[in-house]
Design an enzyme around this catalytic site. Structure first.
Site, short mmCIF file in Angstrom:
data_model
loop_
_atom_site.label_atom_id
_atom_site.label_comp_id
_atom_site.label_asym_id
_atom_site.label_seq_id
_atom_site.Cartn_x
_atom_site.Cartn_y
_atom_site.Cartn_z
N GLY A 238 0.77 -1.32 0.14
CA GLY A 238 0.06 -0.01 0.01
C GLY A 238 0.62 1.22 -0.07
N GLY B 190 0.01 -5.12 0.49
CA GLY B 190 -1.11 -4.94 -0.35
C GLY B 190 -1.27 -5.56 -1.49
N GLU C 180 5.08 -6.55 7.51
CA GLU C 180 4.27 -5.58 8.42
C GLU C 180 4.62 -5.53 9.84
OE1 GLU C 180 1.80 -6.49 4.92
OE2 GLU C 180 2.91 -7.64 6.30
N ASP D 176 -1.71 -7.97 7.16
CA ASP D 176 -3.27 -7.56 6.90
C ASP D 176 -3.75 -8.09 5.59
OD1 ASP D 176 -1.91 -5.36 5.67
OD2 ASP D 176 -3.71 -4.14 5.85
#
Length: 356
Positions: free
Chosen positions: A72, A120, A143, A151
């Site tokens: 992301g 992402g 992460e 996530d």
């Protein structure tokens, strides 16, 4: 690019090429990092391709030669978090909904996971029906080094890897090559990068209404020879040391093992956010008993909102991406300071919910 239908080139290129609906991430200088706007365009593209009877399958790919997607737009999230903004709340909501949409997309969805596929990018590719890796593939969910956790449905994917491979990759943030990604069930098949143009052409000529099995049969014609990844070779050690339900026990098991691989693993974990490690392990264990990807995404969303409010996220991004000094100051600074009460905050109900 030869296409029947196409948008103007931008950060995302959407086109129909023969029977394929193509989604190409188009920020090669940023390693195709995903923005909120791109996420919204992907959602719109999926709507159009699902409704178009001429589209038999989706092809997801990245522009440039370095990879599909580095994750992301961390810089944007960093700036918003510092300013106490709401980009995280908006971006993650829309991103996670797209992740769930991909997993349930009614047509074959082929993700070409060449080069870097991180964060992402795993959300866009890891839930695809057909996931292709190459000799250049580098998949990671790093992460924990940002005071975060895997996530975009990462807890669902990693918790379903055989044995403790998913726990290992989640807690170390280390990279898996193509064979390790296949062994961890984050990918389905490996091909040679050089064969992608021919395979891609074949995919654009499949028949309308093609079943997932026939698309896989097409891909299998280009399959590379089976190989065992370097991490998979350590499966017995990983299963033995990462099978505990506390980070402290995992660290102790690695210390007791004392092998070169165990010590390298400890080193990889040593600079990660202590709260990120504990929250990640908790979410991975909860995901094992979860019944759906959506359940995990909903839990991840609550936890992500707590991350966005935490000092560790801003500090982790600063150290890794902004200042690049690789010297974060975590709060708390060690595992002992991360109490059950701190971890519980990441699971606490909020007056927000995802609607899939």
């Amino acid at each position: 690019m030869s296409s029947d239908v196409a948008t103007e080139p931008g950060d995302l290129i959407v086109a129909r090429e023969g029977a394929a609906g193509v989604i190409r991430l188009n920020r090669p200088k940023a390693l195709n990092a995903l923005t909120l706007e791109m996420t919204r365009e992907i959602a719109t593209a999926l709507d159009g391709f699902e409704a178009d009877p001429k589209v038999a399958l989706i092809i997801l790919e990245g522009a440039g030669e370095r990879g599909l997607c580095a994750g992301g737009d961390i810089r944007g999230l960093y700036e918003s978090a510092k300013a106490k903004g709401d980009l995280g709340k908006i971006f993650w909501r829309e991103e996670y909904i797209v992740n769930a949409r991909i997993a349930k997309f009614p047509k074959p969805y082929v993700a070409y996971m060449d080069g870097f596929v991180m964060g992402g990018g795993v959300g866009l590719a890891g839930h695809a029906s057909h996931r292709i890796v190459t000799e250049k593939t580098k998949v990671a969910m790093p992460e924990v080094g940002l005071g975060f956790f895997p996530d975009v449905g990462g807890t669902w994917l990693l918790s379903r890897a055989p044995g403790e491979l998913g726990t290992y990759f989640g807690l170390t943030g280390l990279t898996m090559n193509g064979p390790d990604a296949v062994a961890s069930q984050l990918a389905d098949i490996a091909i040679a990068t050089a064969d992608w143009p021919e395979l891609r052409k074949a995919l654009t000529t499949v028949s309308a209404g093609a079943k997932a099995s026939s698309v896989m049969a097409t891909i299998e014609r280009f399959a590379a020879a089976d190989d065992i990844g370097p991490v998979t070779r350590q499966r017995d050690l990983i299963d033995r040391t990462f099978g505990h339900d506390s980070v402290e026990e995992i660290v102790a098991a690695l210390e007791q093992d004392g092998s070169k691989f165990a010590l390298a693993t400890l080193k990889a974990m040593s600079d990660k956010s202590p709260r990120g490690l504990k929250v990640t392990l908790k979410l991975l264990r909860l995901a094992r008993s979860s019944k759906s990807l959506e359940e995990c995404l909903s839990r991840e969303y609550l936890a992500a909102l707590e991350v966005f409010d935490s000092a560790d996220f801003v500090e982790g991004v600063r150290a890794a991406i902004i200042d690049k000094d690789r010297n974060p100051t975590w709060q708390p600074p060690d595992l002992k300071g991360v109490t059950p009460e701190i971890v519980a905050r990441y699971l606490a109900p909020r007056d927000v919910a995802l609607t899939f």
